[in-house]
Design a protein around this motif. Structure first.
Motif, PDB file in Angstrom:
ATOM      1  N   LEU A  94      89.620  24.654 -18.272  1.00  0.00           N
ATOM      2  CA  LEU A  94      89.382  24.698 -16.827  1.00  0.00           C
ATOM      3  C   LEU A  94      89.328  23.271 -16.308  1.00  0.00           C
ATOM      4  CD1 LEU A  94      88.740  26.860 -14.611  1.00  0.00           C
ATOM      5  CD2 LEU A  94      86.367  26.130 -14.838  1.00  0.00           C
ATOM      6  N   ASP A  95      90.434  22.827 -15.730  1.00  0.00           N
ATOM      7  CA  ASP A  95      90.534  21.451 -15.217  1.00  0.00           C
ATOM      8  C   ASP A  95      89.937  21.428 -13.801  1.00  0.00           C
ATOM      9  OD1 ASP A  95      91.369  19.158 -13.937  1.00  0.00           O
ATOM     10  OD2 ASP A  95      93.346  19.127 -14.856  1.00  0.00           O
ATOM     11  N   MET A  96      88.838  20.685 -13.646  1.00  0.00           N
ATOM     12  CA  MET A  96      88.082  20.732 -12.388  1.00  0.00           C
ATOM     13  C   MET A  96      88.521  19.685 -11.361  1.00  0.00           C
ATOM     14  SD  MET A  96      85.881  23.172 -12.519  1.00  0.00           S
ATOM     15  CE  MET A  96      84.604  22.763 -11.321  1.00  0.00           C
ATOM     16  N   THR A  97      89.569  18.910 -11.668  1.00  0.00           N
ATOM     17  CA  THR A  97      89.849  17.742 -10.820  1.00  0.00           C
ATOM     18  C   THR A  97      90.368  18.077  -9.420  1.00  0.00           C
ATOM     19  OG1 THR A  97      91.968  17.553 -11.960  1.00  0.00           O
ATOM     20  CG2 THR A  97      90.220  16.109 -12.709  1.00  0.00           C
ATOM     21  N   GLU A  98      90.764  19.346  -9.196  1.00  0.00           N
ATOM     22  CA  GLU A  98      91.198  19.715  -7.840  1.00  0.00           C
ATOM     23  C   GLU A  98      90.022  20.229  -6.996  1.00  0.00           C
ATOM     24  OE1 GLU A  98      95.035  20.523  -7.060  1.00  0.00           O
ATOM     25  OE2 GLU A  98      95.189  18.892  -8.505  1.00  0.00           O
ATOM     26  N   MET A  99      88.879  20.366  -7.633  1.00  0.00           N
ATOM     27  CA  MET A  99      87.648  20.747  -6.906  1.00  0.00           C
ATOM     28  C   MET A  99      86.952  19.450  -6.539  1.00  0.00           C
ATOM     29  SD  MET A  99      86.724  24.048  -6.671  1.00  0.00           S
ATOM     30  CE  MET A  99      84.948  24.029  -6.691  1.00  0.00           C
ATOM     31  N   ASN A 100      87.464  18.754  -5.520  1.00  0.00           N
ATOM     32  CA  ASN A 100      87.049  17.354  -5.360  1.00  0.00           C
ATOM     33  C   ASN A 100      86.598  16.983  -3.943  1.00  0.00           C
ATOM     34  OD1 ASN A 100      89.436  17.409  -4.018  1.00  0.00           O
ATOM     35  ND2 ASN A 100      90.618  16.352  -5.604  1.00  0.00           N
ATOM     36  N   LYS A 101      86.151  17.987  -3.182  1.00  0.00           N
ATOM     37  CA  LYS A 101      85.751  17.663  -1.796  1.00  0.00           C
ATOM     38  C   LYS A 101      84.368  17.007  -1.751  1.00  0.00           C
ATOM     39  CE  LYS A 101      88.142  21.602   0.134  1.00  0.00           C
ATOM     40  NZ  LYS A 101      88.167  22.296  -1.173  1.00  0.00           N
ATOM     41  N   ILE A 102      84.251  16.061  -0.811  1.00  0.00           N
ATOM     42  CA  ILE A 102      82.921  15.514  -0.507  1.00  0.00           C
ATOM     43  C   ILE A 102      82.430  16.305   0.691  1.00  0.00           C
ATOM     44  CG2 ILE A 102      81.676  13.457   0.303  1.00  0.00           C
ATOM     45  CD1 ILE A 102      83.759  11.780  -1.219  1.00  0.00           C
ATOM     46  N   ILE A 105      77.597  13.299   3.217  1.00  0.00           N
ATOM     47  CA  ILE A 105      76.723  12.209   2.743  1.00  0.00           C
ATOM     48  C   ILE A 105      75.785  11.925   3.905  1.00  0.00           C
ATOM     49  CG2 ILE A 105      76.599   9.767   2.088  1.00  0.00           C
ATOM     50  CD1 ILE A 105      79.496  10.066   1.021  1.00  0.00           C
ATOM     51  N   LYS A 106      74.506  12.112   3.694  1.00  0.00           N
ATOM     52  CA  LYS A 106      73.563  11.765   4.769  1.00  0.00           C
ATOM     53  C   LYS A 106      72.189  11.419   4.203  1.00  0.00           C
ATOM     54  CE  LYS A 106      72.894  16.666   5.785  1.00  0.00           C
ATOM     55  NZ  LYS A 106      73.498  17.784   6.413  1.00  0.00           N
ATOM     56  N   SER A 107      71.513  10.532   4.875  1.00  0.00           N
ATOM     57  CA  SER A 107      70.154  10.106   4.486  1.00  0.00           C
ATOM     58  C   SER A 107      70.041   9.816   2.999  1.00  0.00           C
ATOM     59  CB  SER A 107      69.124  11.182   4.866  1.00  0.00           C
ATOM     60  OG  SER A 107      69.257  11.539   6.206  1.00  0.00           O
ATOM     61  N   GLY A 108      71.049   9.159   2.431  1.00  0.00           N
ATOM     62  CA  GLY A 108      70.965   8.756   1.029  1.00  0.00           C
ATOM     63  C   GLY A 108      71.148   9.884   0.044  1.00  0.00           C
ATOM     64  N   ILE A 109      71.745  10.986   0.482  1.00  0.00           N
ATOM     65  CA  ILE A 109      72.036  12.095  -0.433  1.00  0.00           C
ATOM     66  C   ILE A 109      73.496  12.488  -0.234  1.00  0.00           C
ATOM     67  CG2 ILE A 109      71.488  14.504  -1.043  1.00  0.00           C
ATOM     68  CD1 ILE A 109      68.640  13.981  -0.146  1.00  0.00           C
ATOM     69  N   ALA A 110      74.176  12.822  -1.344  1.00  0.00           N
ATOM     70  CA  ALA A 110      75.571  13.280  -1.238  1.00  0.00           C
ATOM     71  C   ALA A 110      75.681  14.684  -1.811  1.00  0.00           C
ATOM     72  CB  ALA A 110      76.492  12.345  -2.020  1.00  0.00           C
ATOM     73  N   ARG A 111      76.461  15.520  -1.125  1.00  0.00           N
ATOM     74  CA  ARG A 111      76.775  16.855  -1.675  1.00  0.00           C
ATOM     75  C   ARG A 111      78.282  16.928  -1.857  1.00  0.00           C
ATOM     76  NH1 ARG A 111      73.680  21.872  -2.466  1.00  0.00           N
ATOM     77  NH2 ARG A 111      75.247  23.379  -3.038  1.00  0.00           N
ATOM     78  N   VAL A 112      78.700  17.220  -3.107  1.00  0.00           N
ATOM     79  CA  VAL A 112      80.131  17.144  -3.430  1.00  0.00           C
ATOM     80  C   VAL A 112      80.527  18.282  -4.351  1.00  0.00           C
ATOM     81  CG1 VAL A 112      80.181  14.615  -3.290  1.00  0.00           C
ATOM     82  CG2 VAL A 112      79.710  15.703  -5.493  1.00  0.00           C
ATOM     83  N   GLU A 113      81.850  18.512  -4.426  1.00  0.00           N
ATOM     84  CA  GLU A 113      82.352  19.407  -5.466  1.00  0.00           C
ATOM     85  C   GLU A 113      82.386  18.634  -6.784  1.00  0.00           C
ATOM     86  OE1 GLU A 113      84.984  22.592  -2.878  1.00  0.00           O
ATOM     87  OE2 GLU A 113      86.065  21.005  -3.947  1.00  0.00           O
ATOM     88  N   ALA A 114      82.277  19.397  -7.885  1.00  0.00           N
ATOM     89  CA  ALA A 114      82.023  18.750  -9.190  1.00  0.00           C
ATOM     90  C   ALA A 114      83.185  17.902  -9.694  1.00  0.00           C
ATOM     91  CB  ALA A 114      81.688  19.819 -10.227  1.00  0.00           C
ATOM     92  N   GLY A 115      84.409  18.189  -9.221  1.00  0.00           N
ATOM     93  CA  GLY A 115      85.559  17.449  -9.749  1.00  0.00           C
ATOM     94  C   GLY A 115      85.872  16.178  -8.987  1.00  0.00           C
ATOM     95  N   SER A 119      84.693   7.162  -8.252  1.00  0.00           N
ATOM     96  CA  SER A 119      85.119   5.990  -7.463  1.00  0.00           C
ATOM     97  C   SER A 119      85.339   6.376  -5.998  1.00  0.00           C
ATOM     98  CB  SER A 119      86.404   5.401  -8.052  1.00  0.00           C
ATOM     99  OG  SER A 119      87.377   6.407  -8.195  1.00  0.00           O
ATOM    100  N   ILE A 120      85.825   7.603  -5.781  1.00  0.00           N
ATOM    101  CA  ILE A 120      86.076   8.029  -4.392  1.00  0.00           C
ATOM    102  C   ILE A 120      84.752   8.290  -3.685  1.00  0.00           C
ATOM    103  CG2 ILE A 120      87.161   9.852  -2.997  1.00  0.00           C
ATOM    104  CD1 ILE A 120      89.539   9.449  -4.626  1.00  0.00           C
ATOM    105  N   LEU A 121      83.824   8.911  -4.412  1.00  0.00           N
ATOM    106  CA  LEU A 121      82.503   9.143  -3.826  1.00  0.00           C
ATOM    107  C   LEU A 121      81.823   7.798  -3.518  1.00  0.00           C
ATOM    108  CD1 LEU A 121      80.151  10.891  -2.981  1.00  0.00           C
ATOM    109  CD2 LEU A 121      79.514  11.136  -5.389  1.00  0.00           C
ATOM    110  N   GLU A 122      81.972   6.858  -4.459  1.00  0.00           N
ATOM    111  CA  GLU A 122      81.371   5.526  -4.264  1.00  0.00           C
ATOM    112  C   GLU A 122      81.936   4.885  -2.983  1.00  0.00           C
ATOM    113  OE1 GLU A 122      78.952   4.083  -5.794  1.00  0.00           O
ATOM    114  OE2 GLU A 122      79.356   2.056  -6.460  1.00  0.00           O
ATOM    115  N   ARG A 123      83.245   4.963  -2.822  1.00  0.00           N
ATOM    116  CA  ARG A 123      83.893   4.341  -1.650  1.00  0.00           C
ATOM    117  C   ARG A 123      83.375   4.971  -0.350  1.00  0.00           C
ATOM    118  NH1 ARG A 123      89.884   5.705  -1.628  1.00  0.00           N
ATOM    119  NH2 ARG A 123      89.102   7.441  -0.378  1.00  0.00           N
ATOM    120  N   GLU A 124      83.240   6.297  -0.348  1.00  0.00           N
ATOM    121  CA  GLU A 124      82.767   6.974   0.864  1.00  0.00           C
ATOM    122  C   GLU A 124      81.294   6.659   1.134  1.00  0.00           C
ATOM    123  OE1 GLU A 124      84.753   8.559   3.098  1.00  0.00           O
ATOM    124  OE2 GLU A 124      86.245   7.695   1.745  1.00  0.00           O
TER     125      GLU A 124
END
Ligand SMILES: Cc1cc2nc3c(=O)[nH]c(=O)nc-3n(C[C@H](O)[C@H](O)[C@H](O)COP(=O)(O)OP(=O)(O)OC[C@H]3O[C@@H](n4cnc5c(N)ncnc54)[C@H](O)[C@@H]3O)c2cc1C
Length: 439
Positions: A94-102, A105-115, A119-124
C-alpha cells in the motif's frame, strides 16, 4: 491461493501497479545498510502495489484484504533501514504517497494526510513562521506517516526529544483490518499504540502534529584536533540553553574522509562537528568554539557561496556517504548515557568502530546517541561488538533485525499488541515483523 484477477476487478478505479520490476522496487527499502538484513530480504517482493488517493479507497482496500485474507504492507517513501516495509509473504503493497494533502496549519499545529512529504509540510509551515519539531535526514522524500511508523527522531531532537515523547504526536486517524474495517481516531497518549509499530497495527491516514517556532538557521562546520574534545564541546553546546540550535553532530576522524563534497572544510587528521545554529546565536557559538580550541572552517555568514546543506551528511546520511566509498561498512545505533562510555568505546575499538554521535534529548537530558560506522567482518564479530557496548552500559537499538521488538524496543509493548489484536485480528498487516504476534 489468492486470485489477484478477481482482486484487481474488485479494486475498481484504485490505481494499481502490476509490472514486476516496479513492484519489486516498491517492495524494498534501505535494508541493505545491514549485511545481515541484505541476506535475508533481497528476494522479498509483493504481488500488487496500490496507490490510494483517499480514505474511502483505503477503506475499500482494507475490506478486500480482509475478504481474501491478503497480507498488506504499508509503504511511505521506503527510506526505512530495517526492511520495515518489505513484505515477507507477498501480498499488497500500500503505497501512501498519493495521500499527501495538507488539510490545515494553524496555531502551531498541522493536520495532514499520512503520505505527505515532510519537506513539503516544512515549506508550508515555514510560510506561517513554524517548522517541524524534528525531521529525519531523509526529510526531502520521507513521508510523515512513514516517520511515525518507522522512524524515531532527527534534526530537532536536541530540543524536542523523539517522536515517542509525549506531546510530539497529537492525533492520528487509522483504518482497521477488522472483519468490518472502519476508521478510528487516536488522541494524545493513545497514539503510542501505532508509534514506531512498522505498520503492523493499522493504516495511518491522517496525522495532527504540533510544530515548533521557526528560526533563521545556518549550518557550521567546526574541526578539532582531539575527538574527545569535540565530544565535550557537543555536550556543552547541547546543554547551553542560551544557544539556539537544532543539530549537534560529531564525527571522529577518519569519518570526515568519507564526506568528499565537504573536503575543503575538513583538514586531514581532524574530527569535526556539523551544527545547525540560529543566526542570533552565532556570537556565543564563536565563544564556545574558542573555549574548546576548535576552528570554524565553514561559516555561511562569511561566504558568498551557496549555503551547504549539512543535514544530508548527518544522522544516517553519514552511513550513506561512508558506504558509497566503502560498501563493507555498516552501522550501529547506540544510546550512550555519558561521555565516559563514548571514550571507553573509542579507545577500545579504534577504527573498527568509528564514532559518529548525534546529540538528542532523552527524558529532558541531552545525551550523545551513536550511529557508529562499523568495519564489517562477520555476524559473530558484529554481535561481539554489540555485546561489549551493552556490557559497558550503552544501549544498542539493533539495526540488523526486522523484528520490531529486537530493534530499539527490546520488549513487547503490551499496548501495541492489545491494539493489534483489535485492529488486525487476522494478522494481515506487515506479517512476520511483530514477534509477540507470531508467538
Ligand atoms: C540515509 C538515511 C538517513 C536516515 N535518517 C533518519 C533520521 O535522521 N531519523 C530517523 O528517524 N530515521 C532516519 N532514517 C530512516 C527513515 O528514512 C525515516 O524513518 C523516514 O521517516 C521513514 O519515512 P518513509 O516515508 O520513507 O517510511 P517507510 O520506510 O516507507 O516506512 C517506514 C515504516 O512505517 C510504516 N508506514 C509507512 N506509512 C505508514 C502509514 N501511513 N501507516 C502505518 N504505517 C506506515 C511502514 O510499513 C514501515 O514499517 C534514515 C534512512 C536513511 C536511508
Amino acid at each position: 491461493m489468492i486470485n489477484y484477477k478477481i482482486v484487481q476487478e474488485e479494486l475498481g478505479n484504485i490505481k494499481q501497479i502490476t509490472e514486476e520490476e516496479k513492484i519489486k522496487k516498491l517492495s524494498q527499502d534501505y535494508y541493505y545498510f545491514s549485511p545481515i538484513l541484505s541476506e535475508k530480504l533481497a528476494d522479498k517482493t509483493g504481488d500488487l502495489v496500490l496507490q490510494p488517493t483517499s480514505e474511502d479507497e483505503i477503506l475499500h482496500i482494507a475490506k478486500i484484504c480482509v475478504k481474501h485474507q491478503i497480507p498488506i504492507t504499508i509503504r511511505g517513501a521506503g527510506t526505512g533501514n530495517y526492511g520495515q516495509c518489505i513484505p515477507l509473504n507477498g501480498g499488497i503493497i500500500l503505497d501512501m504517497t498519493e495521500m499527501n494533502k495538507i488539510q490545515w496549519i494553524k496555531s502551531g499545529i498541522a493536520r495532514v494526510e499520512a503520505g505527505v512529504k515532510m519537506s513539503i509540510l516544512e515549506r508550508e509551515a515555514n510560510k506561517q513562521g513554524w517548522e517541524l519539531r524534528m525531521i529525519p535526514s531523509t526529510y526531502k522524500i520521507a513521508t510523515l506517516g512513514g516517520f511515525i511508523g518507522g522512524g524515531s527522531g532527527g534534526i530537532g531532537s536536541i530540543n524536542y526529544g523523539q517522536l515517542r515523547d509525549r506531546g510530539n504526536v497529537h492525533k492520528v486517524k487509522v483504518v482497521t483490518l477488522e472483519k468490518e474495517p472502519r476508521i478510528i481516531e487516536l488522541i494524545g497518549d493513545e497514539t503510542q499504540q501505532i508509534n514506531h509499530a512498522y505498520g503492523t497495527n493499522g493504516i495511518i491516514t491522517e496525522i495532527e502534529i504540533p510544530l515548533a517556532p521557526a528560526y533563521n538557521w545556518s549550518d557550521f562546520i567546526v574541526v578539532f584536533d582531539d575527538f574527545m574534545n569535540a565530544v565535550k564541546f557537543g555536550q556543552v553546546l547541547s546543554d547551553s540553553d542560551g544557544i539556539i540550535k537544532k543539530l549537534v553532530s560529531i564525527h571522529a576522524y577518519p569519518i570526515p574522509n568519507y564526506f568528499l563534497a565537504l573536503k575543503p572544510y575538513l583538514p586531514q587528521g581532524k574530527s569535526c562537528a556539523f551544527l545547525t545554529i540560529a543566526d542570533n546565536s552565532f556570537l556565543p557559538l564563536q565563544e564556545l568554539v574558542k573555549e574548546f580550541r576548535g576552528e570554524i572552517t565553514y561559516n555561511p555568514q562569511d561566504k558568498q557561496e551557496k549555503p551547504l546543506q549539512l543535514i544530508e551528511f548527518t544522522w544516517n546520511h553519514t552511513t550513506f556517504h561512508a558506504r558509497n566509498i566503502d560498501p563493507n561498512l555498516t552501522y550501529l545505533q547506540t544510546f550512550f548515557w555519558n561521555l565516559e562510555q563514548v571514550e571507553k568505546m573509542y579507545k577500545h575499538f579504534g577504527d573498527e568502530v568509528m564514532i559518529h554521535l548525534e546529540f538528542l534529548r532523552v527524558g529532558g537530558k541531552a545525551i550523545p546517541a551513536g550511529l557508529q560506522l562499523v568495519k564489517f567482518t562477520s555476524e559473530k564479530r558484529l554481535n561481539e561488538i554489540i555485546k561489549y557496548h551493552e556490557d559497558n552500559g550503552a544501549n544498542i537499538a539493533n539495526p540488523h533485525t526486522y523484528i520490531l521488538e529486537d530493534g530499539g524496543r527490546k520488549k513487547v509493548e503490551p499496548e501495541q499488541l492489545k491494539f493489534k489484536r483489535m485492529v488486525d485480528p487476522f494478522g494481515l498487516m506487515n506479517q512476520g515483523k511483530m514477534r509477540a504476534w507470531n508467538q
